[in-house]
Scaffold this motif. Structure first.
Motif, PDB file in Angstrom:
ATOM      1  N   ALA A  91       6.848  -3.093   6.977  1.00  0.00           N
ATOM      2  CA  ALA A  91       6.334  -3.277   5.611  1.00  0.00           C
ATOM      3  C   ALA A  91       5.872  -1.931   5.068  1.00  0.00           C
ATOM      4  O   ALA A  91       4.684  -1.661   4.941  1.00  0.00           O
ATOM      5  N   GLY A  92       6.836  -1.071   4.791  1.00  0.00           N
ATOM      6  CA  GLY A  92       6.580   0.286   4.328  1.00  0.00           C
ATOM      7  C   GLY A  92       7.850   1.103   4.501  1.00  0.00           C
ATOM      8  O   GLY A  92       8.938   0.525   4.696  1.00  0.00           O
ATOM      9  N   VAL A  93       7.727   2.441   4.478  1.00  0.00           N
ATOM     10  CA  VAL A  93       8.922   3.296   4.554  1.00  0.00           C
ATOM     11  C   VAL A  93       9.181   3.787   5.975  1.00  0.00           C
ATOM     12  O   VAL A  93      10.234   3.552   6.556  1.00  0.00           O
ATOM     13  N   GLY A  94       8.192   4.521   6.538  1.00  0.00           N
ATOM     14  CA  GLY A  94       8.424   5.258   7.781  1.00  0.00           C
ATOM     15  C   GLY A  94       8.668   4.336   8.966  1.00  0.00           C
ATOM     16  O   GLY A  94       7.899   3.408   9.208  1.00  0.00           O
ATOM     17  N   VAL A  95       9.749   4.612   9.700  1.00  0.00           N
ATOM     18  CA  VAL A  95      10.046   3.793  10.886  1.00  0.00           C
ATOM     19  C   VAL A  95       9.816   4.604  12.168  1.00  0.00           C
ATOM     20  O   VAL A  95      10.383   4.313  13.205  1.00  0.00           O
ATOM     21  N   GLY A 116       9.002   0.474  -1.991  1.00  0.00           N
ATOM     22  CA  GLY A 116       7.876  -0.350  -2.435  1.00  0.00           C
ATOM     23  C   GLY A 116       6.558   0.384  -2.609  1.00  0.00           C
ATOM     24  O   GLY A 116       5.701  -0.045  -3.384  1.00  0.00           O
ATOM     25  N   ASN A 117       6.355   1.503  -1.868  1.00  0.00           N
ATOM     26  CA  ASN A 117       5.042   2.153  -1.973  1.00  0.00           C
ATOM     27  C   ASN A 117       5.099   3.583  -2.493  1.00  0.00           C
ATOM     28  O   ASN A 117       4.156   4.355  -2.327  1.00  0.00           O
ATOM     29  N   ILE A 118       6.200   3.923  -3.169  1.00  0.00           N
ATOM     30  CA  ILE A 118       6.362   5.306  -3.649  1.00  0.00           C
ATOM     31  C   ILE A 118       5.286   5.687  -4.675  1.00  0.00           C
ATOM     32  O   ILE A 118       4.685   6.753  -4.602  1.00  0.00           O
ATOM     33  N   ALA A 251       2.309  12.683   3.796  1.00  0.00           N
ATOM     34  CA  ALA A 251       3.601  12.302   4.386  1.00  0.00           C
ATOM     35  C   ALA A 251       3.385  11.855   5.835  1.00  0.00           C
ATOM     36  O   ALA A 251       3.202  10.658   6.094  1.00  0.00           O
ATOM     37  N   ARG A 252       3.364  12.793   6.759  1.00  0.00           N
ATOM     38  CA  ARG A 252       3.139  12.472   8.160  1.00  0.00           C
ATOM     39  C   ARG A 252       2.391  13.606   8.836  1.00  0.00           C
ATOM     40  O   ARG A 252       2.688  14.783   8.587  1.00  0.00           O
ATOM     41  N   GLY A 253       1.458  13.249   9.726  1.00  0.00           N
ATOM     42  CA  GLY A 253       0.752  14.251  10.512  1.00  0.00           C
ATOM     43  C   GLY A 253       1.748  14.975  11.398  1.00  0.00           C
ATOM     44  O   GLY A 253       2.641  14.343  11.949  1.00  0.00           O
TER      45      GLY A 253
HETATM   46  O1  LIG Z   1       5.551   5.040   5.754  1.00  0.00           O
HETATM   47  C1  LIG Z   1       4.848   4.354   5.015  1.00  0.00           C
HETATM   48  O2  LIG Z   1       5.309   3.400   4.359  1.00  0.00           O
HETATM   49  C2  LIG Z   1       3.413   4.717   4.831  1.00  0.00           C
HETATM   50  O3  LIG Z   1       3.011   5.686   5.714  1.00  0.00           O
HETATM   51  C3  LIG Z   1       2.479   3.542   4.810  1.00  0.00           C
HETATM   52  O4  LIG Z   1       2.049   3.135   6.077  1.00  0.00           O
HETATM   53  P1  LIG Z   1       1.130   1.817   6.192  1.00  0.00           P
HETATM   54  O5  LIG Z   1       2.012   0.651   5.877  1.00  0.00           O
HETATM   55  O6  LIG Z   1       0.645   1.769   7.590  1.00  0.00           O
HETATM   56  O7  LIG Z   1       0.027   1.963   5.199  1.00  0.00           O
END
Ligand SMILES: O=C(O)[C@H](O)COP(=O)(O)O
Ligand SMILES: NC(=O)c1ccc[n+]([C@@H]2O[C@H](COP(=O)([O-])OP(=O)(O)OC[C@H]3O[C@@H](n4cnc5c(N)ncnc54)[C@H](O)[C@@H]3O)[C@@H](O)[C@H]2O)c1
Length: 602
Positions: A91-95, A116-118, A251-253
């Motif tokens: 439920a977001g972008v990063g996999v 969805g969260n841009i 973005a990402r750590g």
């Molecule tokens: O990759 C993503 O969609 C964001 O980092 C959001 O992560 P989250 O769903 O844990 O808030």
């Protein structure tokens, strides 16, 4: 790949008891809007407090779907335990918290919500931009502590200042438009961004970090975390920035090296930071990430980029509707691991799909990654020669090239590219691919040869299709193995797999020994190597192949040395094992007679 509908019988069997509905596990806080779509068909088990890794492994065998955000680590062990699992939804972008490779191997579909969260992420970036500029965090803290420190909290304006963006994708572009609205000048670095699209948004694309870092007042990153973006900014990069600059990360750590960022703030190389993401979340007590989060000059938030009511509704609806489709036997809209080839074409095309995907990956990492070039706005010609020219349906080959080209720069590693969306993705990235079929095989000994040519269209000759500098990769398939037979002006014969170092050097004695010493010193093992020489007719002879040389540097030297003087060039191609960090590349580049070095992961 596409599973059939889930039957309740199957569930009963896997559970050892009968259950009325297939089951979906949600071990994180996911908006109820989407979950409501699933309620009538499935037994949705929501555990917003999260599960430990072991609890997840223990529970997962009886579930058909798993819906997560960024906190749940969906490891190979979890997937292996998920014997009934058909779909993992992010439920977001990063996999990056999901082992997509392991899921693919098990036929489990991974879906996400790419858009969805841009808006939420971009707005959060702007919130941190203004908060760092105006010391909002410190002002709030000290005021609440009963202090009235107006004199210590003088900020800077963002209007008329320069914002640098690394990664002009969906979030980066949204941030750019918002920053332009705030009156900022926006510069960006992204080898895949289209210069036209950037220009239309009043963004100036610059070639590389060297052009960006010294001139920006604010810097924000919006790339995924990949091998190529890990530690993208270290001490050397922070030292190149203005002392008044502030950096942001939503973005990402790990894209900023955290230890280097801490030093940059402590030493006053830069003025401040706004951080939403960390290498470990939540940061461990006493860790560098925790020190950053608490730092006087940092405004920090606990990964809130996507945490708005609207974004959570969007991503929940996006992924839950896909889970519903998949478990009913349908096709998802945003699969991260969709197949490139249909089963009936598999045997004939699969080796060429693999070859072309590798050629695309090699192209981006060799020409773009190492040399700071651009892909967006370049034209590609994919030439099928010999027997391959007779194939009519080349859509999987086209898609394989797009997948290879974007694999090292996208969150999903290009795994979301498929025959349906490849043309769209290419268009979005400004990549133009022209496919050419020719029965001639220009004297080649291979039944089918594939050539990838890329060239700049001369900007001075707008619309006239004049070609600028050309880059070439040629390859072929033998049995099930794929080979690269030409890279640039050099004749080669190597399998594009694993970690490769490609060194462009003057072909003169001593080179191999020097390189072997550097790698030995840094603990990098040479698994094989090959010297590729300039093509006949260019200069020199055909490349000399040295297979399976370990660290026998002296032996390599004896075989590989030649007495040509400076002026002749060659490529040294090494298959290596071990960690190849920035310092290895710096050492190699510093070796006498080495012109450039690329690190390729295929
Ligand atoms: O990759 C993503 O969609 C964001 O980092 C959001 O992560 P989250 O769903 O844990 O808030
Ligand atoms: N903090 C949060 O809650 C939050 C919310 C949403 C997205 N994100 C993260 O933001 C990142 C960007 O998301 P997106 O949807 O914009 O992704 P995207 O794929 O649309 O854009 C990423 C861009 O980075 C570029 N890129 C890749 N490697 C690069 C490099 N070495 N140098 C310069 N550019 C490079 C790509 O070409 C692409 O244009 C992802 O990691 C995503 O997970 C975080």
């Amino acid at each position: 790949m596409v599973p059939g509908p889930v039957s309740n019988d199957r569930l009963g069997a896997s559970n050892g008891r009968s259950s009325p509905k297939p089951r979906i596990l949600v071990p994180e806080k996911v908006s109820p809007d989407g979950l409501a779509l699933l309620a009538s068909d499935f037994d949705v088990d929501s555990r917003p407090g999260g599960l430990s890794p072991q609890e997840l492994i223990d529970l997962i065998p009886s579930y058909h779907g798993l819906i997560v955000r960024s906190e749940t680590k969906v490891t190979a062990a979890v997937l292996a335990a998920g014997t009934s699992l058909r779909v993992v939804a992010r439920a977001g972008v990063g996999v990056d918290n999901i082992d997509v490779e392991a899921a693919t191997a098990q036929g489990i579909i991974v879906v996400n919500s790419p858009a969805g969260n841009i808006v939420a992420a971009a707005e959060h970036t702007v919130a941190l931009l203004l908060a760092t500029a105006r010391n909002i965090g410190r002002a709030d803290r000290t005021f609440k502590d009963g202090k009235w420190e107006r004199g210590k909290l003088v900020g800077v304006e963002v209007g008329r200042k320069t914002l640098g963006i690394i990664g002009l994708g969906k979030v980066g572009m949204k941030v750019a438009r918002m920053a332009v609205g705030l009156g900022m000048k926006v510069l960006a670095v992204d080898p895949y961004a289209s210069a036209d699209v950037a220009r239309q948004a009043s963004v100036e694309l610059v070639p590389g970090l060297a052009d960006l870092l010294p001139v920006v007042d604010f810097l924000t990153i919006h790339t995924p975390l990949l091998a190529s973006t890990l530690d993208l900014l270290g001490e050397a990069e922070f030292q190149r920035m203005k002392k008044t600059a502030r950096v942001l990360n939503v973005a990402r750590g790990g894209v900023y090296n955290e230890a280097a960022l801490l030093k940059a703030l402590d030493e006053g190389w830069i003025a401040g930071a706004g951080l939403d993401v960390f290498t470990k979340e939540p940061p461990e007590e006493g860790s560098v990430a925790a020190q950053l989060a608490r730092h006087e000059k940092v405004v920090s938030t606990p990964h809130l980029g996507a945490s708005t009511v609207e974004a959570q509704e969007n991503v929940s609806l996006d992924v839950c509707s896909q889970v519903l489709l998949i478990l009913r036997g349908g096709l998802p809209t945003a699969a991260v691991n969709a197949p490139l080839i249909l089963p009936e074409e598999y045997r004939k095309l699969q080796p060429f799909v693999k070859l072309i995907e590798k050629m695309g990956g090699l192209y981006t990492q060799h020409y773009v990654g190492a040399r700071g070039g651009m892909v967006g706005g370049r034209k590609f010609e994919l030439v099928y020669q010999g027997e391959l020219a007779g194939i009519n349906n080349t859509r999987p080959l086209f898609a394989a090239l797009v997948k290879g080209l974007v694999s090292s720069i996208s969150d999903s590693g290009g795994r979301d590219v498929n025959i349906v969306n490849a043309a769209l993705i290419a268009r979005e990235k400004g990549i133009v691919i022209n496919e050419v079929h020719t029965r001639e095989n220009s004297g080649s000994t291979y039944a089918s040869l594939v050539t990838l040519r890329s060239y700049d269209t001369d900007p001075a000759a707008a619309g006239k299709e004049e070609r600028g500098a050309e880059q070439i990769i040629e390859g072929y398939v033998s049995g099930k193995t794929v080979y690269i037979s030409k890279l640039d002006r050099f004749t080669a014969s190597f399998t594009p797999e694993g970690t490769l170092l490609i060194l462009h050097n003057y072909d003169e004695p001593g080179k191999i020994g020097g390189v072997g010493m550097v790698l030995g010193r840094r603990g990098v093992n040479i698994e094989w190597m090959q010297v590729a020489s300039l093509e006949k007719g260019d200069q020199g002879d055909k490349g000399l192949e040295l297979s399976k040389v370990d660290s026998a540097v002296a032996g390599m030297e004896a075989h590989g040395s030649n007495t040509k003087g400076r002026g002749n060039e060659a490529l040294m191609i090494l298959g290596v094992g071990g960690v190849v960090g920035k310092e290895v590349l710096q050492d190699l580049t510093g070796e006498e007679g080495i012109l450039d070095v690329s690190l390729i992961r295929l």
